[in-house]
Each structure stands twice: as structure tokens, then as C-alpha cells.
Design a protein around this motif. Structure first.
Motif, PDB file in Angstrom:
ATOM      1  N   ILE A   9      -6.298  -2.580  -0.938  1.00 32.09           N
ATOM      2  CA  ILE A   9      -5.852  -3.104   0.354  1.00 32.09           C
ATOM      3  C   ILE A   9      -6.608  -2.424   1.491  1.00 32.09           C
ATOM      4  O   ILE A   9      -7.077  -3.069   2.430  1.00 32.09           O
ATOM      5  N   THR A  10      -6.759  -1.104   1.403  1.00 31.76           N
ATOM      6  CA  THR A  10      -7.497  -0.392   2.452  1.00 31.76           C
ATOM      7  C   THR A  10      -8.928  -0.899   2.552  1.00 31.76           C
ATOM      8  O   THR A  10      -9.436  -1.169   3.645  1.00 31.76           O
ATOM      9  N   ALA A  56       0.829  -1.205   0.000  1.00 30.88           N
ATOM     10  CA  ALA A  56       0.000   0.000   0.000  1.00 30.88           C
ATOM     11  C   ALA A  56       0.865   1.257   0.000  1.00 30.88           C
ATOM     12  O   ALA A  56       0.562   2.235  -0.683  1.00 30.88           O
ATOM     13  N   ALA A  57       1.969   1.235   0.760  1.00 30.95           N
ATOM     14  CA  ALA A  57       2.817   2.421   0.853  1.00 30.95           C
ATOM     15  C   ALA A  57       3.583   2.658  -0.443  1.00 30.95           C
ATOM     16  O   ALA A  57       3.760   3.790  -0.876  1.00 30.95           O
ATOM     17  N   ARG A  58       4.052   1.576  -1.065  1.00 29.81           N
ATOM     18  CA  ARG A  58       4.835   1.748  -2.297  1.00 29.81           C
ATOM     19  C   ARG A  58       3.973   2.270  -3.424  1.00 29.81           C
ATOM     20  O   ARG A  58       4.450   2.959  -4.314  1.00 29.81           O
ATOM     21  N   GLY A 102      -2.662   4.685  -5.252  1.00 26.74           N
ATOM     22  CA  GLY A 102      -3.015   3.921  -6.447  1.00 26.74           C
ATOM     23  C   GLY A 102      -4.131   2.925  -6.193  1.00 26.74           C
ATOM     24  O   GLY A 102      -4.733   2.891  -5.123  1.00 26.74           O
ATOM     25  N   VAL A 103      -4.380   2.102  -7.203  1.00 21.48           N
ATOM     26  CA  VAL A 103      -5.460   1.122  -7.122  1.00 21.48           C
ATOM     27  C   VAL A 103      -5.167   0.086  -6.040  1.00 21.48           C
ATOM     28  O   VAL A 103      -6.035  -0.285  -5.258  1.00 21.48           O
ATOM     29  N   ARG A 104      -3.895  -0.382  -5.998  1.00 24.58           N
ATOM     30  CA  ARG A 104      -3.539  -1.411  -5.017  1.00 24.58           C
ATOM     31  C   ARG A 104      -3.728  -0.903  -3.590  1.00 24.58           C
ATOM     32  O   ARG A 104      -4.215  -1.610  -2.720  1.00 24.58           O
TER      33      ARG A 104
END
Lengths: 321, 282
Positions: free
Chosen positions: A133-134, A121-123, A127-129
Motif C-alpha cells: 500500500i505504501t 496498512a495499520a492492521r 507486513g507485505v500488505r
């Protein structure tokens, strides 16, 4: 970390432990009717009542009773279970291993999965990922753990038949030790994953926040400028410093893991303290209930202390006075 | 700084405007509002009496019974609708108890400072480590299950986070000009705390109240699942607990009550997030 600090933190345990014992005592005293009924159930025989009355000094004055109760509690001697006729602590001890296995596995799984999710999520922040994840972790956090358990049972155990639905071992366990170990893992997998699912959200959120902040610092910029690969920068440089908060909340998570384990044990028929506790509620077996309460409370307090102290050894920037 | 009525109404409208400006705030507020309305109008909305066997036993969702029926032929949709009321009554009552204690402890602690602050904060730490869920089970075992037992045991152990944020807020407000000016005008300390400081500290408490309510709903659902909830009311947790023994044959009995809990908790969590943004506290 010096000895003085450790000693001072150990001393700070005392008020918490005293508070826990006092709360248990007050509950017993405030229970409707004679405290013996809360302590020893309503259907005990006269001999058992006399034994428990004597053990907890229920005919003495209130301060004497509290002193007796506290000294019994601290020695882990809460009397004899009405239903089983054996010391409460022995009975709890027999069930504790199963619960610790379940909760411990969930702690490890949720920490690993949570950190991985947080790193991704941090990288790809924004974005969509990141959004996916959230969304997934927040939904898992909002869902009651028994429901996730029931859904997992419905799909993975009943529909797909991948996992057993109940218990810790097969009715006819394999002969070899290794076979028995695999059998145990097979039974453990689903309940441990379910218990872990609830906690992924907090771990991944903390990891994400810490890592996003770290990735914008000068030392990370320097590492990137040296031409290091992004994965090296993230995993070797930034993550280590970002994980501090993830470690500090482990202590607080222990309490939630135990509460979650009680419910998960009921869903999956896991033979730990949760099932013991529920049957003790039905039979009003006071010594068992008090024993589990005191044990879990103390475990939470001690876990908080340990994570506090361990934090200093993980993050070299922390110095205790 | 006592706000005039029109000014405070203006503040309220802009707050709602800002709340609805964020996605999480919008979704959270709407979901929470729906659950509240369902809870209030449960009697009108429920198609059947949730306790009467009126349909076939263990019927899957059909046009007559949108969420199916249980083993006794009771309509699950009606049970879920009435469950909203139980959840909301318990969560809001616990929230009220926790808010009163949290505001008092946090307000006095932050305003008085010194020795009293130390004692109250140490007390707060002790309450914080008590495992709420286990304490609730113990209380139900000793006092018997019931609405009042649940509200008291959960309320008396849930105020810690509120006390902490109110205290922090009071500490920062105490140093502000309008408090000084009230004090120099000769206002008494308690009046300044209750009339000037606390009204301005409470909005931040509301953020945490939303998160607390979500958490209480989860705990109450777990207790209901274990059969330790209020025996006189239908709750989502109780319905899911009943579903456990019919899991093989009636998936709907588990799926719909769980969905109701998850949606409500998610809604309150999103509302808390939205309020955090709207009040500019990130």
C-alpha cells in the motif's frame, strides 16, 4: 464550540481575504505596459477599454484604484469578459458546477479509498500488505496527475473501451433522466478516479499513523480484553479517534483538488473552469482569470475554516475556548 | 559551537553514511544524483539534437530511437534528457529563492519573538493559503511565459513550510547553552543568529527542501503540460502536453516523459524521507 470562537475565527478570515485581493491587484499593476492590457487583453476595442478603465478607475490615484478594485472584487463584479461580452462571474458560474462535481467526487473517493488503505496498512503494519500500500500510494503521489490521466485514457478508454475519452455527456444523450444520470457517471468515473488517485497517499498515511497509535492505547487493550472481535475494535473504537487529522487536512486538500482539476479537465475535455481558464490565458481575458483566482483562493480559505470548526464536532476531545 | 573543519566534514560523512543505511535514503539519493548528472551533461548524453527532425515521424521505440520519435520526427530520448535540465534549473532556482526567504523569515521570527514574530507568522499564514498553481497561471497570463516569471512566482510562494520549520528549530536552539555562552561573551544578536543558530537550523530545512523540490517539479510539469512553461526550453510537462493529441497513435510520447517526472519526484521524496531518518527527526 461557542459563538465567540466562531466569530473570532471568522474575523481571522479578513487578513487572508485582504491578502488575496491585494495580490491580485499588485499582479495587475506590475504587469508590463498599461494595466488595461492585462485586464482587458490586447485586442479590445476603444469602447471596451473605456468601459474597463472607468470600472476600475485606472486614471485615479493608486489608493483609489485599490479601493475600487477591492470593492469590485468583494462584490464579485470584475467587469465584462472581452471575448464573450458578458459579466465574468456569470461565465465562471456556468462552468463551476462541472468542476465542483469533478473535485467533489474526487474528494469523496480519495477519502474513502485512503481510509480503507490506511486501515489495512495499520492492521498489518510492517507486513507485505503495508509495504504494498505504501509503495502504490507513494508512486501515485509522485506521478503528475496529467500523466495518470493519460495512462488511464490509454488503457481503460482507448484499449479496453470501458470509458468515453472526452467530455461530460455523450453526443446523443439518452432520453430518460436516469439514463442521462448514468451517462454522466460514465463520463465522470475516469477523471474523478484520476484526480482522486493523487490524494490517496496523504489520507492513507494519516489514517495509518493515527490508527497504529490508537491500537496501542489502553482503551483499545480494554476493548480487546473484553473479547470484542478485532474488526469491531478497529472500526468502532480506534478508527473514530484516529480520523481527526484526516478531517483537518480536507481544507488544505481543496486547493490541490482545484489545481489538479484544471489539469484533469484538459486531459479529459471536461467542461469546467480549468478549460475556461486556459482559453482565458490564450486570449488574455483578465476578468475571467482574476475571477477564477479570487474564487479559488476564497474557497480554500473558507474550506480551511469549515474543517477547523467541524473538527470539534467530530472529535469530542477537542474543546474550543 | 562553531565546528572545526575536520569535525564538520566528519559530521557530513556520518550523515551520508546514515542516509545510505536506509533503503529510501539510498534509492532517493541515487535517483536524484542520476537526474542531476543527466541534467548537467544533457548535451553530451543526448544522442540527437532534441529540436531537429532527424527520424521518421511518430516512430515507436526502436534501436535508433529508444523512446521513439514525435510527429516531426524528433528524437524523444533527447527531449527527455534535455527536459531533466529544465526541470532541475527551475526546481533548484525556486528552491534557492524559497530557502533564502524561508531562512530569513523563520530565523528572524524565531529569534526575535514577540510582536515581530506575530506579524511575520500572520504574513506567513496569508501566503500559505494563496493557491500557487493558479497564481502561476495568472502571472504567466499577465507577464507572458518565461523562466524568470516561473521562478519568481513559485519561489515567492513556496517558502512558507521552510520558514515554519526553521522558526521551530531556531526557537529550540535559542534556549540552548552555546547560544547563551556566545551572548555572554558579548556577541551581537544578529551575529549569534547568523553564525551560531542558523547553521544548525538549516539541516532540518534541507529535509523539507527535498520535498519542496519534488513538489515544484510537479507544478512546473503541470504548467508545461498546459503550455504555460518556459517557451525557450524543452520540458517534460511540455512533451507530455504535446503527446495529448497523439494519444491514440503514439503512446510512447506520453509514457516516457511521465515516467521521467515520476521517477524524479519519487526520488526526491524518498531522499527527504531518508534525510528525516538520518537526522533523527521522525
Amino acid at each position: 464550540m461557542n459563538a465567540g470562537y466562531v466569530a473570532r475565527r471568522l474575523l481571522q478570515l479578513l487578513p487572508s481575504i485582504a491578502g488575496i485581493v491585494l495580490v491580485a491587484f499588485l499582479l495587475l499593476q506590475m504587469a508590463p505596459g498599461d494595466p488595461i492590457l492585462a485586464l482587458a487583453g490586447e485586442s479590445g476595442d476603444a469602447e471596451y477599454y473605456a468601459f474597463m478603465r472607468e470600472k476600475f478607475g485606472l486614471d485615479d490615484s493608486m489608493p483609489e484604484q485599490l479601493a475600487r478594485f477591492a470593492s469590485n472584487a468583494i462584490r464579485g463584479d470584475l467587469g465584462v469578459s472581452y471575448t464573450q461580452g458578458r459579466p465574468a462571474l456569470t461565465i465562471i458560474g456556468e462552468r463551476l458546477g462541472a468542476t465542483l462535481l469533478l473535485a467533489g467526487s474526487a474528494l469523496v473517493i480519495s477519502t474513502i479509498v485512503g481510509v480503507l488503505a490506511g486501515v489495512i496498512a495499520a492492521r498489518y503494519a510492517g507486513g507485505v500488505r503495508d509495504a504494498a500500500i505504501t509503495t502504490v500510494t507513494l508512486s501515485l503521489y509522485a506521478a503528475p496527475v496529467f500523466w495518470i490521466g493519460q495512462l488511464a485514457l490509454l488503457f481503460f478508454a482507448l484499449r479496453l473501451g470501458w470509458f468515453p475519452t472526452n467530455g461530460m455527456t455523450s453526443p446523443s444523450p439518452p432520453d430518460t433522466a436516469f439514463g442521462q444520470f448514468l451517462d454522466l457517471l460514465h463520463h465522470l468515473a475516469l477523471p474523478a478516479l484520476v484526480l482522486a488517485s493523487q490524494q490517496v497517499a496523504s489520507v492513507s498515511r494519516l489514517t495509518r499513523i493515527g490508527l497504529v497509535e490508537e491500537l496501542s492505547t489502553d482503551h483499545v487493550r480494554t476493548a480487546r480484553a473484553k473479547g470484542l472481535r478485532e474488526s469491531t475494535v478497529v472500526w468502532r473504537h480506534a478508527l473514530r479517534r484516529a480520523l481527526g487529522p484526516v478531517f483537518t487536512v480536507i481544507g488544505a486538500r481543496i486547493g490541490y483538488l482545484f489545481s489538479g482539476a484544471v489539469v484533469v479537465e484538459i486531459v479529459f475535455g471536461w467542461p469546467g473552469i480549468g478549460r475556461l481558464m486556459l482559453s482565458a490565458v490564450q486570449t488574455r481575458d483578465g476578468p475571467i482569470l482574476l475571477g477564477i483566482f479570487l474564487l479559488v483562493s476564497t474557497a480554500v480559505v473558507v474550506a480551511n475554516l469549515i474543517t477547523d470548526l467541524a473538527y470539534g464536532t467530530v472529535d469530542p476531545r477537542i474543546r474550543y475556548r | 559551537m562553531i565546528l572545526g573543519r575536520s569535525e564538520s566534514r566528519h559530521q557530513a560523512t556520518t550523515l551520508i553514511g546514515r542516509l545510505f543505511a536506509t533503503t529510501s535514503g539510498k534509492v532517493g539519493a541515487i535517483v536524484t544524483l542520476i537526474v542531476l548528472l543527466v541534467a548537467i551533461f544533457a548535451d553530451v548524453l543526448a544522442p540527437y539534437d532534441p529540436l531537429s527532425p532527424i527520424g521518421p515521424s511518430l516512430s515507436p521505440p526502436t534501436r535508433e530511437h529508444l523512446m521513439g520519435t514525435d510527429a516531426l520526427g524528433r528524437d524523444l530520448l533527447s527531449g527527455v534528457i534535455h527536459g531533466a535540465r529544465t526541470s532541475m534549473v527551475i526546481a533548484l532556482s525556486v528552491g534557492a529563492v524559497a530557502m533564502v526567504i524561508g531562512v530569513l523569515v523563520g530565523g528572524i521570527s524565531g529569534y526575535a519573538g514577540g510582536r515581530l514574530d506575530d506579524i511575520l507568522m500572520r504574513f506567513t499564514e496569508i501566503v500559505q493559503v494563496l493557491p500557487r498553481f493558479f497564481l502561476a497561471i495568472l502571472a504567466v497570463a499577465f507577464f507572458g511565459p518565461g523562466l524568470l516569471t516561473l521562478i519568481l512566482v513559485l519561489g515567492l510562494t513556496s517558502w512558507v513550510i521552510l520558514a515554519r520549520v526553521i522558526r521551530a528549530e531556531v526557537l529550540s536552539l535559542r534556549a540552548r547553552e552555546f547560544v547563551d555562552s556566545a551572548l555572554t561573551q558579548g556577541a551581537r544578536g544578529s551575529r549569534v543568529l547568523f553564525r551560531e543558530i542558523l547553521p544548525n537550523a538549516i539541516p532540518v530545512g534541507i529535509i523539507y527542501l527535498a520535498l519542496l523540490l519534488a513538489f515544484i517539479i510537479l507544478i512546473e510539469a503541470s504548467l508545461g503540460f498546459l503550455g504555460l512553461g518556459d517557451p525557450n526550453a524543452i520540458s517534460w510537462g511540455f512533451l507530455a502536453g504535446q503527446a495529448q493529441q497523439f494519444l491514440r497513435v503514439a503512446w510512447w510520447l506520453s509514457v516516457f516523459p511521465g515516467l521521467a517526472i515520476t521517477a524524479t519526484v519519487l526520488g526526491l521524496n524518498l531522499l527527504g524521507d531518508g534525510l528525516t531518518d538520518a537526522l533523527g527527526r521522525r
